[in-house]
Design a protein around this motif. Structure first.
Motif, PDB file in Angstrom:
ATOM      1  N   MET A  19       0.869  -1.096   0.024  1.00  0.00           N
ATOM      2  CA  MET A  19      -0.042   0.054  -0.030  1.00  0.00           C
ATOM      3  C   MET A  19       0.860   1.304  -0.058  1.00  0.00           C
ATOM      4  N   LYS A  20       2.134   1.372   0.727  1.00  0.00           N
ATOM      5  CA  LYS A  20       3.033   2.260   0.724  1.00  0.00           C
ATOM      6  C   LYS A  20       3.475   2.461  -0.739  1.00  0.00           C
ATOM      7  N   ALA A  21       3.929   1.471  -1.183  1.00  0.00           N
ATOM      8  CA  ALA A  21       4.689   1.573  -2.644  1.00  0.00           C
ATOM      9  C   ALA A  21       3.389   2.308  -3.472  1.00  0.00           C
ATOM     10  N   ALA A  22       2.222   1.865  -3.360  1.00  0.00           N
ATOM     11  CA  ALA A  22       1.155   1.951  -4.335  1.00  0.00           C
ATOM     12  C   ALA A  22       0.749   3.621  -4.079  1.00  0.00           C
ATOM     13  N   GLU A  23       1.133   4.338  -2.916  1.00  0.00           N
ATOM     14  CA  GLU A  23       0.880   5.666  -2.594  1.00  0.00           C
ATOM     15  C   GLU A  23       2.126   6.492  -2.879  1.00  0.00           C
ATOM     16  N   VAL A  24       3.409   6.242  -2.845  1.00  0.00           N
ATOM     17  CA  VAL A  24       4.638   7.072  -3.148  1.00  0.00           C
ATOM     18  C   VAL A  24       5.525   6.520  -4.205  1.00  0.00           C
ATOM     19  N   GLY A  25       5.342   5.003  -4.447  1.00  0.00           N
ATOM     20  CA  GLY A  25       6.082   4.565  -5.617  1.00  0.00           C
ATOM     21  C   GLY A  25       7.539   4.006  -4.968  1.00  0.00           C
ATOM     22  N   HIS A  44      10.355   3.805 -12.117  1.00  0.00           N
ATOM     23  CA  HIS A  44       9.740   4.232 -10.781  1.00  0.00           C
ATOM     24  C   HIS A  44       8.409   3.634 -10.828  1.00  0.00           C
ATOM     25  N   CYS A  45       8.078   2.798  -9.921  1.00  0.00           N
ATOM     26  CA  CYS A  45       6.921   1.887  -9.965  1.00  0.00           C
ATOM     27  C   CYS A  45       5.758   2.117  -8.752  1.00  0.00           C
ATOM     28  N   PHE A  46       4.562   2.034  -9.236  1.00  0.00           N
ATOM     29  CA  PHE A  46       3.654   2.218  -8.416  1.00  0.00           C
ATOM     30  C   PHE A  46       2.833   0.845  -8.421  1.00  0.00           C
ATOM     31  N   THR A  47       2.381   0.517  -7.292  1.00  0.00           N
ATOM     32  CA  THR A  47       1.791  -0.945  -7.217  1.00  0.00           C
ATOM     33  C   THR A  47       0.417  -0.896  -6.617  1.00  0.00           C
ATOM     34  N   PRO A  48      -0.756  -0.452  -7.473  1.00  0.00           N
ATOM     35  CA  PRO A  48      -2.174  -0.354  -7.098  1.00  0.00           C
ATOM     36  C   PRO A  48      -2.633  -1.851  -7.399  1.00  0.00           C
ATOM     37  N   LEU A  49      -3.768  -2.377  -6.604  1.00  0.00           N
ATOM     38  CA  LEU A  49      -4.505  -3.472  -6.598  1.00  0.00           C
ATOM     39  C   LEU A  49      -4.983  -3.362  -7.871  1.00  0.00           C
ATOM     40  N   ALA A  50      -4.873  -4.610  -8.860  1.00  0.00           N
ATOM     41  CA  ALA A  50      -5.521  -4.605 -10.197  1.00  0.00           C
ATOM     42  C   ALA A  50      -6.761  -5.852 -10.067  1.00  0.00           C
ATOM     43  N   ALA A  51      -6.418  -6.747  -9.125  1.00  0.00           N
ATOM     44  CA  ALA A  51      -7.442  -7.692  -8.977  1.00  0.00           C
ATOM     45  C   ALA A  51      -7.329  -8.479  -7.607  1.00  0.00           C
ATOM     46  N   TYR A  52      -8.492  -8.943  -6.877  1.00  0.00           N
ATOM     47  CA  TYR A  52      -8.517  -9.822  -5.715  1.00  0.00           C
ATOM     48  C   TYR A  52      -9.264 -10.923  -6.219  1.00  0.00           C
ATOM     49  N   ILE A  53      -8.749 -12.077  -6.261  1.00  0.00           N
ATOM     50  CA  ILE A  53      -9.476 -13.321  -6.556  1.00  0.00           C
ATOM     51  C   ILE A  53      -9.435 -14.158  -5.268  1.00  0.00           C
TER      52      ILE A  53
END
Length: 622
Positions: A288-294, A306-315
């Motif tokens: 979640m931190k990486a999704a916010e600040v990269g 420079h990568c951001f990690t948003p949630l694409a899917a939750y199976i």
């Protein structure tokens, strides 16, 4: 900056000039690409092999690449034993065989073998955390997990995925007029494009996929249960990450399901659900931190992004409340068919009747034959469900009411259309139309009393797997398991295969710099061979069952014999049909009269006579 999304190679250039528009559109192009996405900021990142060479035992591998094993042959034996279903006692017995002892292996029992496996390079590592609880439990609550960022980095830098990663959101159309969208990979959906707009220019969006299911992790210590949490990367091309053998999902955590010492069963369920959320908060906090600040990460060839990690899917499994922006075909579509559609057909047509029809189906090469009838099937997998689907409409047509057949056919249509590798807007509309057709005709299922419970008909449509079908098209537009030792063995096999190949060159050993006058667009032969090796290795490790092309086989036979084929041919082409005759017949000891009657081949006697006569002439000619 030059960015090539297809091969992940990039050259850093300080003279990069930003483009003002949000996406680039070439005139007459079939796609719009999000301009300024997925940029590379340096080529000094650590690759998979860099990390392998930084291991604490790396110096020993300068002389022996397969350390802590003495040779490649010993490593292959160890790899086989560690992947085998043999118990430690069985491995001990195997290693004590006189023939095996003559090999002078460096390990003499299973314990020593496993201790050597623990010395192999590993990343990421597992950790155990005790979760305090105000409610008493039978055992302490232990959460086993590893850093999801490290797991994501491991997937992101995997050399086998070097040409299987997609970094640029795009809108793909079927024509240059941009009227009909085509959805295939995750990056072609609206979700990836919309996510990219939230992040700084140049950012690389790594769509994170989480998957969990309730499973029994051991029967040795009280049959404890856990939710294994798997992590995947939506940027990996669909054809690769849908294969289990690709190892495109990493086991990231084992979410505990403790036995609460609480008298009320419903309260135990509430406590379990709260614990799962608490554990997810712990495990996913870095993500979640990486999704916010990269976060800066290296791709398979060492480019830093420079990568951001948003949630694409939750199976997740059906009882676990909800599924977010994803639909899992194998578990839901095929299971929905077998648990509901197939059972309705058994009631509507008659179980014994439909079962008999399955048993007398003509054996067709490439298709499952249910000689033992479907009611006797045990532990049916998704493949079995899929095989039954091949026949079901043809078998019930004419035996069940027309509207019933239409309803079942509509659900089958949804499932087949939804498995398209590149759905477009037209196909998604067809899925919606098929669902509408089902709902318009589903009342006939109730009228026939085909929706049966354990003892009596069910008068409602509360079927979660059926309800999830409604989210296929919206989910497609938004986004178009395993433990430590296995991963170590796989990573070690990848690294040693790459490094022991004759075309491998260590970048650190390359003398000098590339001459300035060398064309930047020129293809480096060594680099191309490295890419070919990684691609070939991935294909080798992802071996799957191949469908035989009898058209091609028949043509090869003709070409090999210059057209002179021995008579009668076993594989040949007749018009638009390829025919392959089995060496061993599926039915034996059957008289010609019975064959002619059972299969309605009235001219069989004449045909066989002509065949035998012609065959005799052929032999005389030889």
């Amino acid at each position: 900056m030059h960015n090539s999304n297809n091969h992940l190679h990039a050259n850093f250039n300080n003279d990069f000039n930003p483009i003002d528009n949000d996406f680039g559109v070439a005139e007459g192009s079939l796609e719009e690409r999000y301009e300024g996405a997925g940029m590379c900021y340096s080529e000094d990142g650590q690759t998979f092999l860099d990390l392998f060479d930084a291991d604490e035992f790396a110096e020993y591998r300068n002389e022996n690449l397969f350390y802590p094993f003495t040779s490649k042959e010993e490593w292959e034996i160890a790899d086989f034993l560690l992947h085998s279903p043999l118990s430690m006692a069985a491995i001990d017995m195997f290693l004590k065989l006189p023939l095996i002892q003559k090999l002078h292996l460096s390990f003499s029992n299973a314990r020593e073998l496993r201790s050597r496996a623990e010395m192999l390079p590993s990343r990421p590592s597992w950790k155990c955390q005790i979760i305090p609880s105000t409610h008493p439990t039978k055992y302490p609550i232990r959460l086993f997990w590893r850093d999801p960022i490290e797991c994501l980095e491991s997937l992101f830098s995997n050399p086998l995925f070097h040409d299987k990663l997609d970094f640029i959101p795009r809108r793909v159309y079927s024509t240059a007029a941009h009227l009909v969208r085509v959805y295939s990979e995750w990056m072609t959906g609206d979700a990836a494009w919309e996510m990219q707009t939230r992040f700084p220019r140049g950012a690389t969006v790594l769509g994170t996929i989480l998957s969990s299911d309730k499973t029994n992790i051991t029967t040795m210590t009280g049959a404890r249960l856990a939710h294994p949490l798997l992590l995947g990367l939506a940027n990996i091309c669909m054809h690769t990450h849908t294969k289990l053998s690709s190892k495109a999902f990493l086991l990231t955590a084992l979410l505990p399901i403790p036995k609460y010492l609480y008298p009320h069963q419903q309260m135990q369920g509430v406590l379990e659900d709260r614990l799962i959320h608490e554990c997810l908060s712990i495990v996913l906090k870095p993500l979640m931190k990486a999704a916010e600040v990269g976060i800066m990460m290296s791709d398979p060839v060492g480019n830093i992004r420079h990568c951001f990690t948003p949630l694409a899917a939750y199976i997740i499994n059906t009882p676990e409340a909800a599924m977010l922006a994803c639909f899992e075909a194998l578990h839901h579509w095929h299971k929905e068919f077998f648990d509901h559609d197939c059972q309705w057909c058994l009631v509507a047509v008659g179980a014994s009747e439909l079962n008999f029809w399955f048993s007398i189906l003509q054996l067709v090469t490439g298709y499952h034959h249910f000689a033992g009838r479907i009611l006797k099937l045990k532990q049916v997998t998704g493949r079995g469900h899929h095989d039954i689907q091949h026949y079901i409409i043809g078998l019930i047509s004419g035996a069940a009411p027309c509207r019933f057949v239409i309803a079942i056919h509509a659900l089958m249509e949804v499932q087949y259309l939804a498995q398209s590798p590149a759905p477009d807007d037209d196909l998604l509309e067809s899925i919606d139309q098929a669902l509408l057709t089902f709902h318009q005709n589903k009342d006939i299922i109730m009228t026939l009393g085909a929706r049966m419970g354990a003892k009596k008909p069910i008068e409602n449509w509360h079927i979660p797997k059926l309800e999830f079908l409604q989210s296929i098209t919206s989910g497609t537009r938004n986004i178009c398991r395993h433990l430590d030792r296995d991963e170590k063995l796989r990573r070690f096999a990848i690294a040693t295969t790459l490094k022991s190949h004759p075309t491998y060159h260590d970048p650190n050993d390359m003398p000098g710099d590339v001459p300035e006058e060398e064309d930047e667009g020129a293809i480096n032969c060594d680099e191309q061979e490295q890419d070919d090796l990684r691609t070939a290795l991935l294909e080798e490790m992802n071996q799957t069952r191949v469908t035989m092309n009898y058209f091609s086989k028949a043509r090869q036979i003709v070409a090999a014999r210059d057209g002179a084929i021995s008579y009668p041919p076993r594989t040949f082409i007749a018009g638009g049909t390829a025919i392959h005759l089995n060496y061993n017949p599926s039915h034996t000891g059957v008289s010609i009269d019975d064959v002619a009657t059972n299969f309605n081949i009235l001219g069989l006697h004449i045909a066989l006579s002509e065949f035998l006569l012609r065959d005799g002439i052929q032999e005389e000619g030889c």
